[in-house]
Design a protein around this motif. Structure first.
Motif, PDB file in Angstrom:
ATOM      1  N   VAL A 346       0.831  -1.208   0.000  1.00 22.75           N
ATOM      2  CA  VAL A 346       0.000   0.000   0.000  1.00 22.75           C
ATOM      3  C   VAL A 346       0.864   1.256   0.000  1.00 22.75           C
ATOM      4  O   VAL A 346       0.547   2.243  -0.660  1.00 22.75           O
ATOM      5  N   SER A 347       1.972   1.237   0.721  1.00 27.01           N
ATOM      6  CA  SER A 347       2.873   2.387   0.740  1.00 27.01           C
ATOM      7  C   SER A 347       3.382   2.704  -0.659  1.00 27.01           C
ATOM      8  O   SER A 347       3.382   3.871  -1.093  1.00 27.01           O
ATOM      9  N   GLY A 348       3.804   1.683  -1.373  1.00 22.61           N
ATOM     10  CA  GLY A 348       4.289   1.889  -2.736  1.00 22.61           C
ATOM     11  C   GLY A 348       3.189   2.356  -3.669  1.00 22.61           C
ATOM     12  O   GLY A 348       3.426   3.196  -4.554  1.00 22.61           O
ATOM     13  N   LEU A 349       1.987   1.812  -3.483  1.00 24.88           N
ATOM     14  CA  LEU A 349       0.859   2.229  -4.305  1.00 24.88           C
ATOM     15  C   LEU A 349       0.553   3.716  -4.106  1.00 24.88           C
ATOM     16  O   LEU A 349       0.346   4.460  -5.069  1.00 24.88           O
ATOM     17  N   LEU A 350       0.525   4.158  -2.850  1.00 23.89           N
ATOM     18  CA  LEU A 350       0.224   5.562  -2.584  1.00 23.89           C
ATOM     19  C   LEU A 350       1.322   6.479  -3.097  1.00 23.89           C
ATOM     20  O   LEU A 350       1.036   7.582  -3.594  1.00 23.89           O
ATOM     21  N   ALA A 351       2.577   6.047  -3.007  1.00 24.08           N
ATOM     22  CA  ALA A 351       3.668   6.846  -3.557  1.00 24.08           C
ATOM     23  C   ALA A 351       3.529   6.968  -5.072  1.00 24.08           C
ATOM     24  O   ALA A 351       3.712   8.048  -5.647  1.00 24.08           O
ATOM     25  N   PHE A 352       3.187   5.868  -5.724  1.00 26.31           N
ATOM     26  CA  PHE A 352       2.983   5.884  -7.173  1.00 26.31           C
ATOM     27  C   PHE A 352       1.816   6.794  -7.548  1.00 26.31           C
ATOM     28  O   PHE A 352       1.915   7.597  -8.491  1.00 26.31           O
TER      29      PHE A 352
END
Length: 364
Positions: A346-352
């Motif tokens: 989820v962290s990577g998704l939100l950063a993307f």
């Protein structure tokens, strides 16, 4: 040339918890006081959402400038408050307690009507308004655009993640929205009087207090003098949003100018909408002419070809075709969200999503 407008709903995220934000009233006032670049910003259903309504637009350049200008301003304002703004069709994960409801009598009434549904209204859409000269023309546009709603659903898919995992649907937002009182494909109407009769009958029930509660995927907007196409998820990037808005405007115009006589049954279109929500552009979609499933790309290009005369008249044909090709080849938002989730959770998704929010370059 028809005027058009774009409404986008955005998710506010707490950067510390990665959950939907719980902004204070002061923070919301700061966000809704963003210096206008044209258009209007308001709170949405939940306090963790804001909505941007563009000014009246006529050209692709005006549309892109309005969208990217607002997205950049919102991102900067949210950052100053310790928040992030993301153009995701669903909140990727939810807090254990329901999100706070925004102020407003209509929101309170809807929440009282359907508490458990309203508590999970963590979904964000994009609505495209296309100007029509009168209600009869608007009904003709509605009758015509019905057949293209499943294609637009698939092409705009950007809500696969729910409660921290892949829902299995390219468009979980569509499945969530089916729980409301009136939703799905609008009927085929004989004329404006028939449309009014349908609305009046719905309002005589105990659960439809106003016309705005009729949540069809396309409807007339008396306040704006438009036909409003509501099927799209909010888009990761301004470029994708504009591609869809320009395609929708031209489809509406060509259906007004050259209507197709045959009315596809509403139940069949609702099945096609579910199919589009499940598979996006990765499977098959209904071909509106033969009313059977075909490869998704074939159904999408049939819609673009149908819109070609009006796309060309606006000078939008090359731009829309390039944008549609990117969505088919590089993937819709759903495809790209799934990749980001697999890479970084989820962290990577939100950063993307944060990167895409203000990207001025077409994705590849």
């Amino acid at each position: 040339m028809s005027a058009f407008g774009i409404e986008e709903e955005y998710l506010l995220v707490d950067r510390a918890t990665l959950l939907p934000a719980a902004p204070t009233s002061e923070q919301l006032r700061a966000l809704t006081a963003i210096p206008p670049t044209g258009g209007q910003i308001t709170t949405e259903w939940l306090a963790c959402q804001v909505e941007y309504a563009s000014p009246v637009l006529r050209t692709a350049a005006e549309g892109f400038d309005a969208l990217i200008g607002f997205r950049e301003a919102l991102t900067a304002a949210a950052d100053r408050l310790g928040l992030s703004a993301a153009a995701l069709g669903t909140a990727p994960q939810l807090a254990e307690v329901p999100a706070a409801i925004s102020d407003g009598e209509r929101y309170r009434e809807m929440t009282a009507l359907a508490p458990a549904i309203a508590a999970e209204q963590l979904i964000n859409g994009m609505h495209v308004h296309v100007g029509v000269p009168d209600q009869e023309t608007g009904v003709r546009a509605l009758n015509g655009i019905r057949r293209w709603l499943p294609v637009l659903t698939a092409l705009s898919a950007n809500s696969p993640v729910w409660r921290g995992v892949d829902s299995g649907f390219a468009r979980w937002r569509s499945i969530h929205y089916r729980r409301w009182v009136v939703n799905g494909t609008p009927p085929h109407f004989a004329d404006a009087a028939d449309y009014d009769s349908h609305i009046a009958a719905l309002r005589r029930t105990d659960v439809i207090g106003e016309e705005a509660m009729v949540g069809w995927l396309a409807r007339l907007s008396p306040r704006h003098g438009t036909v409003e196409i509501r099927t799209c998820d909010v888009q990761l990037s301004a470029d994708d949003a504009l591609t869809l808005a320009l395609l929708i405007r031209s489809l509406v115009e060509v259906e007004i100018e050259d209507p197709v006589a045959e009315a596809i049954p509403t139940a069949l279109l609702d099945v096609a909408h579910w199919q589009a929500a499940r598979f996006g552009t990765a499977g098959t979609l209904m071909d509106a002419d033969v009313q059977r499933s075909v490869p998704a790309a074939a159904a999408v290009w049939a819609a673009v070809d149908r819109a070609q005369p009006t796309l060309a008249a606006h000078g939008d044909d090359e731009r829309v075709r390039a944008g549609v090709r990117r969505l088919l080849d590089a993937g819709t938002g759903a495809h790209r969200q799934r990749d980001a989730l697999a890479r970084g959770g989820v962290s990577g998704l939100l950063a993307f999503a944060g990167e895409q929010m203000t990207s001025r370059e077409p994705h590849s």
